[in-house]
Design a protein around this motif. Structure first.
Motif, mmCIF file in Angstrom:
data_model
loop_
_atom_site.group_PDB
_atom_site.id
_atom_site.type_symbol
_atom_site.label_atom_id
_atom_site.label_comp_id
_atom_site.label_asym_id
_atom_site.label_seq_id
_atom_site.Cartn_x
_atom_site.Cartn_y
_atom_site.Cartn_z
ATOM 1 N N GLY A 54 0.788 -1.227 0.000
ATOM 2 C CA GLY A 54 0.000 0.000 0.000
ATOM 3 C C GLY A 54 0.820 1.278 0.000
ATOM 4 N N LYS A 55 2.127 1.166 -0.247
ATOM 5 C CA LYS A 55 3.012 2.333 -0.169
ATOM 6 C C LYS A 55 3.461 2.787 -1.565
ATOM 7 C CE LYS A 55 2.998 2.152 4.336
ATOM 8 N NZ LYS A 55 2.246 3.162 5.122
ATOM 9 N N HIS A 56 3.913 4.029 -1.608
ATOM 10 C CA HIS A 56 4.491 4.594 -2.836
ATOM 11 C C HIS A 56 6.009 4.518 -2.696
ATOM 12 C CE1 HIS A 56 4.523 8.174 -5.899
ATOM 13 N NE2 HIS A 56 5.203 7.122 -6.325
ATOM 14 N N VAL A 57 6.638 3.725 -3.557
ATOM 15 C CA VAL A 57 8.059 3.416 -3.447
ATOM 16 C C VAL A 57 8.820 4.056 -4.616
ATOM 17 C CG1 VAL A 57 9.759 1.558 -3.389
ATOM 18 C CG2 VAL A 57 7.526 1.241 -2.295
ATOM 19 N N LEU A 58 9.914 4.730 -4.281
ATOM 20 C CA LEU A 58 10.778 5.320 -5.296
ATOM 21 C C LEU A 58 11.983 4.412 -5.513
ATOM 22 C CD1 LEU A 58 11.498 7.721 -7.149
ATOM 23 C CD2 LEU A 58 12.687 8.752 -5.193
ATOM 24 N N VAL A 59 12.054 3.784 -6.678
ATOM 25 C CA VAL A 59 13.189 2.926 -7.044
ATOM 26 C C VAL A 59 14.290 3.807 -7.616
ATOM 27 C CG1 VAL A 59 13.970 1.035 -8.518
ATOM 28 C CG2 VAL A 59 11.678 0.958 -7.495
ATOM 29 N N ILE A 60 15.513 3.649 -7.095
ATOM 30 C CA ILE A 60 16.607 4.508 -7.531
ATOM 31 C C ILE A 60 17.808 3.687 -7.990
ATOM 32 C CG2 ILE A 60 17.449 4.735 -5.138
ATOM 33 C CD1 ILE A 60 18.457 7.546 -5.913
ATOM 34 N N ASP A 61 18.451 4.162 -9.063
ATOM 35 C CA ASP A 61 19.682 3.568 -9.551
ATOM 36 C C ASP A 61 20.599 4.691 -10.022
ATOM 37 O OD1 ASP A 61 21.434 1.520 -10.042
ATOM 38 O OD2 ASP A 61 20.355 0.667 -11.737
ATOM 39 N N ASP A 62 21.850 4.339 -10.299
ATOM 40 C CA ASP A 62 22.794 5.394 -10.681
ATOM 41 C C ASP A 62 22.609 5.835 -12.126
ATOM 42 O OD1 ASP A 62 23.693 2.931 -11.573
ATOM 43 O OD2 ASP A 62 25.805 3.293 -11.122
ATOM 44 N N VAL A 63 22.432 4.881 -13.055
ATOM 45 C CA VAL A 63 22.315 5.257 -14.457
ATOM 46 C C VAL A 63 21.263 4.390 -15.148
ATOM 47 C CG1 VAL A 63 24.211 3.728 -15.152
ATOM 48 C CG2 VAL A 63 23.611 5.681 -16.605
ATOM 49 N N LEU A 64 20.516 4.994 -16.032
ATOM 50 C CA LEU A 64 19.494 4.316 -16.817
ATOM 51 C C LEU A 64 19.972 4.214 -18.257
ATOM 52 C CD1 LEU A 64 16.495 3.298 -17.110
ATOM 53 C CD2 LEU A 64 15.919 5.678 -17.642
ATOM 54 N N THR A 65 19.996 2.999 -18.789
ATOM 55 C CA THR A 65 20.384 2.812 -20.193
ATOM 56 C C THR A 65 19.172 2.275 -20.955
ATOM 57 O OG1 THR A 65 22.656 2.373 -19.487
ATOM 58 C CG2 THR A 65 22.091 1.804 -21.740
ATOM 59 N N THR A 66 18.972 0.968 -20.937
ATOM 60 C CA THR A 66 17.788 0.395 -21.592
ATOM 61 C C THR A 66 16.617 0.249 -20.623
ATOM 62 O OG1 THR A 66 18.427 -1.880 -21.086
ATOM 63 C CG2 THR A 66 19.262 -0.912 -23.145
ATOM 64 N N GLY A 67 16.890 0.374 -19.325
ATOM 65 C CA GLY A 67 15.857 0.160 -18.316
ATOM 66 C C GLY A 67 15.704 -1.289 -17.911
ATOM 67 N N ALA A 68 16.578 -2.175 -18.430
ATOM 68 C CA ALA A 68 16.426 -3.609 -18.184
ATOM 69 C C ALA A 68 16.545 -3.964 -16.703
ATOM 70 C CB ALA A 68 17.465 -4.381 -18.999
ATOM 71 N N THR A 69 17.552 -3.412 -16.014
ATOM 72 C CA THR A 69 17.764 -3.755 -14.610
ATOM 73 C C THR A 69 16.614 -3.268 -13.743
ATOM 74 O OG1 THR A 69 20.173 -3.652 -14.902
ATOM 75 C CG2 THR A 69 19.330 -3.519 -12.654
ATOM 76 N N ILE A 70 16.221 -2.008 -13.936
ATOM 77 C CA ILE A 70 15.117 -1.465 -13.135
ATOM 78 C C ILE A 70 13.831 -2.214 -13.445
ATOM 79 C CG2 ILE A 70 13.693 0.577 -12.728
ATOM 80 C CD1 ILE A 70 16.189 2.276 -13.136
ATOM 81 N N SER A 71 13.596 -2.530 -14.697
ATOM 82 C CA SER A 71 12.388 -3.278 -15.079
ATOM 83 C C SER A 71 12.335 -4.636 -14.393
ATOM 84 C CB SER A 71 12.343 -3.467 -16.599
ATOM 85 O OG SER A 71 12.213 -2.225 -17.261
ATOM 86 N N SER A 72 13.491 -5.305 -14.277
ATOM 87 C CA SER A 72 13.548 -6.590 -13.601
ATOM 88 C C SER A 72 13.198 -6.450 -12.124
ATOM 89 C CB SER A 72 14.941 -7.202 -13.767
ATOM 90 O OG SER A 72 15.010 -8.485 -13.188
ATOM 91 N N CYS A 73 13.640 -5.361 -11.511
ATOM 92 C CA CYS A 73 13.318 -5.102 -10.105
ATOM 93 C C CYS A 73 11.827 -4.802 -9.949
ATOM 94 C CB CYS A 73 14.156 -3.939 -9.593
ATOM 95 S SG CYS A 73 13.959 -3.599 -7.831
ATOM 96 N N ILE A 74 11.281 -3.975 -10.837
ATOM 97 C CA ILE A 74 9.857 -3.653 -10.796
ATOM 98 C C ILE A 74 9.016 -4.918 -10.966
ATOM 99 C CG2 ILE A 74 7.991 -2.488 -12.042
ATOM 100 C CD1 ILE A 74 9.940 -0.219 -12.620
ATOM 101 N N ASP A 75 9.507 -5.842 -11.778
ATOM 102 C CA ASP A 75 8.766 -7.063 -12.059
ATOM 103 C C ASP A 75 8.489 -7.873 -10.795
ATOM 104 O OD1 ASP A 75 7.578 -8.699 -14.170
ATOM 105 O OD2 ASP A 75 9.118 -10.172 -13.667
ATOM 106 N N VAL A 76 9.411 -7.839 -9.832
ATOM 107 C CA VAL A 76 9.156 -8.550 -8.574
ATOM 108 C C VAL A 76 8.388 -7.665 -7.590
ATOM 109 C CG1 VAL A 76 11.144 -10.062 -8.843
ATOM 110 C CG2 VAL A 76 11.394 -7.957 -7.521
ATOM 111 N N LEU A 77 8.605 -6.351 -7.657
ATOM 112 C CA LEU A 77 7.903 -5.448 -6.740
ATOM 113 C C LEU A 77 6.400 -5.420 -6.990
ATOM 114 C CD1 LEU A 77 10.301 -2.364 -6.567
ATOM 115 C CD2 LEU A 77 9.685 -3.870 -4.670
ATOM 116 N N LYS A 78 5.995 -5.657 -8.229
ATOM 117 C CA LYS A 78 4.564 -5.573 -8.531
ATOM 118 C C LYS A 78 3.767 -6.702 -7.868
ATOM 119 C CE LYS A 78 4.882 -7.830 -13.082
ATOM 120 N NZ LYS A 78 4.825 -7.588 -14.549
ATOM 121 N N ASP A 79 4.471 -7.670 -7.253
ATOM 122 C CA ASP A 79 3.780 -8.705 -6.478
ATOM 123 C C ASP A 79 3.393 -8.210 -5.085
ATOM 124 O OD1 ASP A 79 3.937 -10.588 -8.519
ATOM 125 O OD2 ASP A 79 5.874 -11.356 -7.847
#
Length: 229
Positions: free
Chosen positions: A189-214
């Motif tokens: 029920g919370k609003h979470v800000l995912v942070i990383d140092d650099v965004l290229t294709t978004g693959a790494t962050i997308s993989s993290c979001i994929d588990v967070l959406k559970d």
């Protein structure tokens, strides 16, 4: 600065990670000239911007932005390289504070309950000594007061570096890369800000979001220090 710091600077002068100029006592890692010359993206108040569109279809994120542009050989490349490979832990935290100061008036942090840095694998963490994304998050927390949720997600394997990989190879490299821990329950029920140092294709962050959406009723925003457009 303390007398000990003054003596250290005399014998081992601190240099700007970008231009090599000797740093003044109030400067940390990057001189003010280079800092003021870093290329801003100007995306903080742009709803539906190009970075947000990178994550459409993965999860209905609330907001997404990067503060600076990254280019090979540019000043931001020097900052990121120093953060990752030259043990500049303090620089990571400083850049996080800069992010917060630059972004806070835009309302980007409004309603954020937790800041969640992209985790490093324990082997890489041991080798580097710190997680640069977590130190960025600490810097943001220093200014905003938003707590960290650094233990909610773990990196399950030590994947090969994403450098020099194609977009398809990056996606394959991060498949099943993250997993939730018991600590992720606090994100319901919370609003979470995912942070990383650099965004290229978004693959790494997308993989993290994929588990967070559970996580039940979670809302997600994304921010990175730099964007390799």
């Amino acid at each position: 600065m303390s007398l000990l710091d003054d003596i250290k600077d005399f014998f081992f002068p601190r240099q700007c990670i970008c231009c090599g100029k000797i740093l003044a006592s109030e400067e940390d890692g990057v001189c003010l000239d280079c800092l003021s010359g870093l290329p801003y993206t100007g995306l903080l108040n742009s709803k539906g911007n190009e970075i947000e569109r990178m994550f459409w279809g993965i999860f209905p994120i609330e907001r997404a932005a990067s503060l600076f542009y990254y280019s090979k050989g540019g000043s931001m490349a020097g900052v990121l390289h120093g953060m990752k490979y030259y043990k500049r832990k303090k620089l990571c935290r400083t850049m996080g504070r800069i992010m917060a100061v630059e972004m806070i008036d835009s309302g980007f942090f409004n309603g954020i309950d937790y800041v969640l840095p992209i985790p490093l694998h324990k082997e890489r963490l041991k080798k580097r000594g710190y997680n640069q994304s977590e130190q960025l998050a600490v810097g943001i927390s220093d200014i905003t007061g938003i707590p960290l949720a650094a233990e909610a997600v773990i990196r399950t394997h030590n994947n090969a570096t994403q450098t020099r990989k194609s977009g398809f190879e990056r996606l394959s490299n991060v498949e099943g890369l993250f997993a939730l821990t018991a600590n992720s329950a606090c994100l319901e029920g919370k609003h979470v800000l995912v942070i990383d140092d650099v965004l290229t294709t978004g693959a790494t962050i997308s993989s993290c979001i994929d588990v967070l959406k559970d996580v039940k009723r979670i809302r997600i925003s994304v921010v990175t220090l730099a964007w390799a457009k």
